[in-house]
Scaffold this motif. Sequence first.
Motif, PDB file in Angstrom:
ATOM      1  N   ARG A 164      55.677  77.586  35.083  1.00  0.00           N
ATOM      2  CA  ARG A 164      56.948  77.945  35.722  1.00  0.00           C
ATOM      3  C   ARG A 164      57.004  77.118  36.995  1.00  0.00           C
ATOM      4  O   ARG A 164      56.159  77.264  37.878  1.00  0.00           O
ATOM      5  CB  ARG A 164      56.981  79.442  36.016  1.00  0.00           C
ATOM      6  CG  ARG A 164      58.237  79.948  36.721  1.00  0.00           C
ATOM      7  CD  ARG A 164      58.211  81.471  36.782  1.00  0.00           C
ATOM      8  NE  ARG A 164      59.281  82.020  37.617  1.00  0.00           N
ATOM      9  CZ  ARG A 164      59.121  82.383  38.878  1.00  0.00           C
ATOM     10  NH1 ARG A 164      57.931  82.277  39.468  1.00  0.00           N
ATOM     11  NH2 ARG A 164      60.138  82.867  39.575  1.00  0.00           N
ATOM     12  N   ILE A 165      58.031  76.226  37.088  1.00  0.00           N
ATOM     13  CA  ILE A 165      58.003  75.236  38.158  1.00  0.00           C
ATOM     14  C   ILE A 165      59.292  75.236  38.978  1.00  0.00           C
ATOM     15  O   ILE A 165      60.320  75.782  38.571  1.00  0.00           O
ATOM     16  CB  ILE A 165      57.751  73.819  37.599  1.00  0.00           C
ATOM     17  CG1 ILE A 165      58.938  73.352  36.731  1.00  0.00           C
ATOM     18  CG2 ILE A 165      56.457  73.756  36.807  1.00  0.00           C
ATOM     19  CD1 ILE A 165      58.878  71.882  36.389  1.00  0.00           C
ATOM     20  N   PRO A 173      67.247  70.605  42.382  1.00  0.00           N
ATOM     21  CA  PRO A 173      65.824  70.618  42.714  1.00  0.00           C
ATOM     22  C   PRO A 173      65.264  72.003  43.006  1.00  0.00           C
ATOM     23  O   PRO A 173      64.065  72.243  42.823  1.00  0.00           O
ATOM     24  CB  PRO A 173      65.729  69.704  43.944  1.00  0.00           C
ATOM     25  CG  PRO A 173      67.107  69.695  44.520  1.00  0.00           C
ATOM     26  CD  PRO A 173      68.032  69.823  43.353  1.00  0.00           C
ATOM     27  N   SER A 174      66.118  72.921  43.458  1.00  0.00           N
ATOM     28  CA  SER A 174      65.617  74.259  43.778  1.00  0.00           C
ATOM     29  C   SER A 174      65.630  75.191  42.568  1.00  0.00           C
ATOM     30  O   SER A 174      65.291  76.372  42.681  1.00  0.00           O
ATOM     31  CB  SER A 174      66.456  74.873  44.901  1.00  0.00           C
ATOM     32  OG  SER A 174      67.814  75.003  44.505  1.00  0.00           O
ATOM     33  N   MET A 175      66.004  74.660  41.407  1.00  0.00           N
ATOM     34  CA  MET A 175      66.112  75.468  40.192  1.00  0.00           C
ATOM     35  C   MET A 175      64.723  75.766  39.623  1.00  0.00           C
ATOM     36  O   MET A 175      63.877  74.879  39.510  1.00  0.00           O
ATOM     37  CB  MET A 175      66.958  74.704  39.175  1.00  0.00           C
ATOM     38  CG  MET A 175      67.396  75.488  37.976  1.00  0.00           C
ATOM     39  SD  MET A 175      68.732  74.605  37.103  1.00  0.00           S
ATOM     40  CE  MET A 175      67.924  73.079  36.595  1.00  0.00           C
ATOM     41  N   ILE A 176      64.489  77.009  39.264  1.00  0.00           N
ATOM     42  CA  ILE A 176      63.226  77.408  38.635  1.00  0.00           C
ATOM     43  C   ILE A 176      63.331  77.170  37.135  1.00  0.00           C
ATOM     44  O   ILE A 176      64.332  77.538  36.499  1.00  0.00           O
ATOM     45  CB  ILE A 176      62.909  78.883  38.939  1.00  0.00           C
ATOM     46  CG1 ILE A 176      62.633  79.057  40.445  1.00  0.00           C
ATOM     47  CG2 ILE A 176      61.734  79.379  38.105  1.00  0.00           C
ATOM     48  CD1 ILE A 176      62.470  80.495  40.884  1.00  0.00           C
ATOM     49  N   LEU A 177      62.299  76.562  36.556  1.00  0.00           N
ATOM     50  CA  LEU A 177      62.318  76.168  35.153  1.00  0.00           C
ATOM     51  C   LEU A 177      61.010  76.536  34.466  1.00  0.00           C
ATOM     52  O   LEU A 177      59.952  76.606  35.103  1.00  0.00           O
ATOM     53  CB  LEU A 177      62.512  74.651  35.038  1.00  0.00           C
ATOM     54  CG  LEU A 177      63.826  74.084  35.577  1.00  0.00           C
ATOM     55  CD1 LEU A 177      63.690  72.600  35.848  1.00  0.00           C
ATOM     56  CD2 LEU A 177      64.958  74.352  34.590  1.00  0.00           C
ATOM     57  N   SER A 207      67.563  72.631  29.749  1.00  0.00           N
ATOM     58  CA  SER A 207      68.273  71.937  30.808  1.00  0.00           C
ATOM     59  C   SER A 207      67.892  70.469  30.885  1.00  0.00           C
ATOM     60  O   SER A 207      68.747  69.601  31.017  1.00  0.00           O
ATOM     61  CB  SER A 207      67.966  72.612  32.152  1.00  0.00           C
ATOM     62  OG  SER A 207      68.542  71.894  33.225  1.00  0.00           O
ATOM     63  N   MET A 208      66.593  70.175  30.823  1.00  0.00           N
ATOM     64  CA  MET A 208      66.116  68.816  31.019  1.00  0.00           C
ATOM     65  C   MET A 208      65.063  68.449  29.983  1.00  0.00           C
ATOM     66  O   MET A 208      64.421  69.311  29.393  1.00  0.00           O
ATOM     67  CB  MET A 208      65.510  68.647  32.414  1.00  0.00           C
ATOM     68  CG  MET A 208      66.410  69.057  33.552  1.00  0.00           C
ATOM     69  SD  MET A 208      65.653  68.676  35.150  1.00  0.00           S
ATOM     70  CE  MET A 208      66.675  69.664  36.236  1.00  0.00           C
ATOM     71  N   SER A 209      64.874  67.123  29.831  1.00  0.00           N
ATOM     72  CA  SER A 209      63.798  66.626  28.974  1.00  0.00           C
ATOM     73  C   SER A 209      63.338  65.282  29.496  1.00  0.00           C
ATOM     74  O   SER A 209      63.974  64.692  30.368  1.00  0.00           O
ATOM     75  CB  SER A 209      64.273  66.494  27.527  1.00  0.00           C
ATOM     76  OG  SER A 209      65.217  65.459  27.414  1.00  0.00           O
ATOM     77  N   THR A 210      62.237  64.789  28.964  1.00  0.00           N
ATOM     78  CA  THR A 210      61.688  63.526  29.438  1.00  0.00           C
ATOM     79  C   THR A 210      62.456  62.329  28.898  1.00  0.00           C
ATOM     80  O   THR A 210      62.829  62.271  27.737  1.00  0.00           O
ATOM     81  CB  THR A 210      60.222  63.382  29.007  1.00  0.00           C
ATOM     82  OG1 THR A 210      60.099  63.747  27.632  1.00  0.00           O
ATOM     83  CG2 THR A 210      59.326  64.252  29.838  1.00  0.00           C
TER      84      THR A 210
END
Length: 286
Positions: A164-165, A173-177, A207-210
């Motif tokens: 959990r980052i 940037p302040s979003m917890i993922l 939300s995001m991926s590499t």
Amino acid sequence: MTVIRRVRTAVVSAALVVAVLLTGVSLTASPAYAITGGYPVQADIRGASLVHLQMGTAGCSGVLITPEWVLTARHCIPETTVPGSAIVGPSLLTGPKRGIAEVRRHPSVDLAVVRLSSPVPTPIAGLSGAHQHPGAPATVTGWGGWKSNPYPVAQQADTTIERRIINLPGPFPSMILLEAPIRNGRLLPGDSGGALWVNGQVAGILSMSTSTSTPAQDGTMGWYIPVAEHLDWIAYHTGAPTPRVSGHTSPLVDARQHPPLIPVAQTISLPILHENSSSPLAIGSH
């Protein structure tokens, strides 16, 4: 250096990738290779509640959480009003189709809800109230890369929640993922807004991926909005039944101090990506 790009993502099977065209960004790649292709989504609630969203030229995934409300990623929603449609279920050929009547965006994280033009008589996904912890096995579902498959059937892959980052570079940037390496499949444009499933319930939204300078690592890691931490907002806007929150949040890791360790993909050819394929936010190393 690590950068974030908008790239809506998806689970796919095999073919060849030549270039990825993103909004405002062109990422050219030589023939790329990746994890073993995803497999058709299971014929259970994961398939029944899966939604393919098309808004303008962008496509995304989502999950039906009431007969008329779809949970997806905020970056899937165009800034200006455009015609949209949704197809519910694991097949674009047989799933019920609806127009899009309304969208509501979360003010601070990459979540949105979409109201369909009329209710869909199909099973709805349950939301998970459990705080997720490292080591939890999960599956992911999505519509990314569907054009490369012989039949327009959604795909599924496996994962295990890793961390959990916070402070992952990007527009939030302040979003917890929740960080989750992808196995038996990979993420490509079209998977944004797709569900992370734990114990048969929706625990996260992609939300995001590499997206890296090493094509074999593209789509091998996904970052998901933890649903249990946003149940009040979801319920307020949709009326979706919400479970009691259970457990405690896992320790929060600062991604600036402890950057993600991107897994290396197994070698298999990928589908050609199209400019109008939907994409989640993609994090790339360059």
